[in-house]
Structure formats: structure tokens, C-alpha cells
Motif scaffolding. Structure first.
Motif, short mmCIF file in Angstrom:
data_model
loop_
_atom_site.label_atom_id
_atom_site.label_comp_id
_atom_site.label_asym_id
_atom_site.label_seq_id
_atom_site.Cartn_x
_atom_site.Cartn_y
_atom_site.Cartn_z
N GLY A 32 -14.56 -39.67 36.06
CA GLY A 32 -15.65 -38.70 35.95
C GLY A 32 -15.47 -37.78 34.76
O GLY A 32 -16.42 -37.47 34.04
N GLY A 54 -22.88 -31.63 36.50
CA GLY A 54 -21.91 -32.71 36.64
C GLY A 54 -20.55 -32.28 37.14
O GLY A 54 -19.94 -32.97 37.98
N LEU A 57 -20.53 -31.59 40.92
CA LEU A 57 -20.71 -32.86 41.63
C LEU A 57 -19.46 -33.72 41.56
O LEU A 57 -19.11 -34.39 42.55
CB LEU A 57 -21.90 -33.63 41.03
CG LEU A 57 -23.29 -33.12 41.41
CD1 LEU A 57 -24.36 -33.87 40.63
CD2 LEU A 57 -23.52 -33.24 42.90
N LEU A 58 -18.76 -33.70 40.43
CA LEU A 58 -17.52 -34.46 40.32
C LEU A 58 -16.45 -33.90 41.26
O LEU A 58 -15.75 -34.65 41.93
CB LEU A 58 -17.02 -34.45 38.88
CG LEU A 58 -15.71 -35.20 38.63
CD1 LEU A 58 -15.84 -36.67 39.01
CD2 LEU A 58 -15.31 -35.06 37.17
N PHE A 73 -23.68 -37.62 40.74
CA PHE A 73 -22.96 -37.45 39.48
C PHE A 73 -23.32 -38.58 38.52
O PHE A 73 -23.62 -38.33 37.35
CB PHE A 73 -21.45 -37.42 39.73
CG PHE A 73 -20.65 -37.38 38.47
CD1 PHE A 73 -20.49 -36.20 37.76
CD2 PHE A 73 -20.05 -38.52 37.97
CE1 PHE A 73 -19.76 -36.16 36.59
CE2 PHE A 73 -19.32 -38.50 36.80
CZ PHE A 73 -19.17 -37.31 36.11
#
Length: 182
Positions: A32, A54, A57-58, A73
Motif C-alpha cells: 500500500g 488513502g 484506508l491503508l 484503498f
């Protein structure tokens, strides 16, 4: 259950976690991060929203791999590329695609295990082979798509669709799937 009991339970599960579970979550975090960094260092102007959405979400995907966070993501990264990136195939795109494929496979692996599970090495065979196959095929497919795109070959969409179908079939066959309806 109170908040301190939940934290105590979570810390006990983390201490009991096996190396395989921790390795899968480390792979999720690493791939990620690669996808985020490669998107950020591209010469075109990336949407400012991608890192802000992002990163949380990661982190959620690492902590809760069985949630929708990993899928969201990957969607954020893909939409960031589709909204502003040029239409040419580049090494940055290939690296991001390979990172997202590995993130997807490691999230699927980690999502089926509780955080305190102990996994034998033979269980990893089912996941290492598709991950290796997808990682090797992604640059090959991207290179072939770039050659077809720049050659102005009639029916290049059909060639690309056939390449994607062949890739999916190869990954499906390497996982040992059967055609039975059991």
C-alpha cells in the motif's frame, strides 16, 4: 465491553499473533505504501485527495483486513490514476498495478485468519504462487499493451481483453481451482 477491555483483548491477540499473520499485514502495509508513493512521485499532478483518503484506508486495511478498507484503498488509487494520469503505459503504472495485486492477495489471505492464528508454511503455497504469477505477468501484459497501443494495431482492444483473460485464467489455474459445483 468497555474500551480498556477491548484494548487489552486486542493487545493480547497481537502478542499471540503468529509470524504468518504479521507477515501478511506487513505485506499489506508495504505494498500500500508503494502504491501511494509511486502515485505521489509521478510527474503529472495527482489529486490532492488521494493521500488524505488513502493513508487512513491503508491503516484500516492493515488493522482490519476483512473490512472494505482494502477495496476502497485500491479504488482510490485506481481512480487517482484514471482521473489525472496520461493514457500511456509507464513503469510507475506497472509498479502500482503489481503492488495493488499483491495487496489484494495478501488482504484476502489475512482476512480469512483471526489475528492470533498460527499458520503452517504449506498453507502459504496456495497464496504465494498466484501472487508470484500476477507479479510477473503484470509487467509483461503492460509491455505487450504498450507495444500494441503504439503500433496502431487494428483490434487492439480485443488483444488487450484477451491478455487480461489469459492472465486471469493463468492465476485461476495456478491456485488449483476445479470446475466442479460442490
Amino acid at each position: 465491553m468497555s474500551a480498556d477491555e477491548r484494548i487489552t483483548l486486542w493487545l493480547a491477540q497481537l502478542r499471540a499473533a503468529g509470524r504468518t499473520v504479521l507477515l501478511a499485514r506487513l505485506v499489506i502495509a508495504l505494498t500500500g505504501a508503494i502504491a501511494l508513493v509511486v502515485s505521489a512521485v509521478q510527474p503529472w499532478d495527482q489529486m490532492d485527495l488521494v493521500p488524505y483518503v488513502g493513508v487512513p484506508l491503508l491503516l484500516a486495511a492493515v488493522v482490519l483486513p476483512d473490512s472494505l478498507a482494502a477495496m476502497l484503498f485500491m479504488l482510490v488509487i485506481a481512480l487517482g490514476w484514471l482521473m489525472r494520469a496520461p493514457t500511456t503505459v509507464s513503469w510507475g503504472l506497472v509498479l502500482t498495478a503489481a503492488a495493488l495485486v499483491i495487496l489484494h492477495l495478501s488482504t484476502a489471505f489475512a482476512a480469512q485468519l483471526p489475528s492470533y492464528a498460527r499458520v503452517h508454511r504449506t498453507a502459504l503455497h496456495r497464496w504465494w504462487l498466484p501472487a508470484a504469477t500476477a507479479t510477473v505477468l503484470a509487467p509483461l501484459i503492460a509491455g505487450a499493451a504498450a507495444l500494441v497501443h503504439h503500433a496502431n494495431v487494428p483490434g487492439s482492444l480485443a488483444v488487450t481483453a484477451a491478455a487480461i483473460t489469459l492472465t486471469a485464467l493463468t492465476i485461476w489455474l495456478t491456485t488449483g481451482q476445479k470446475l466442479s459445483r460442490d
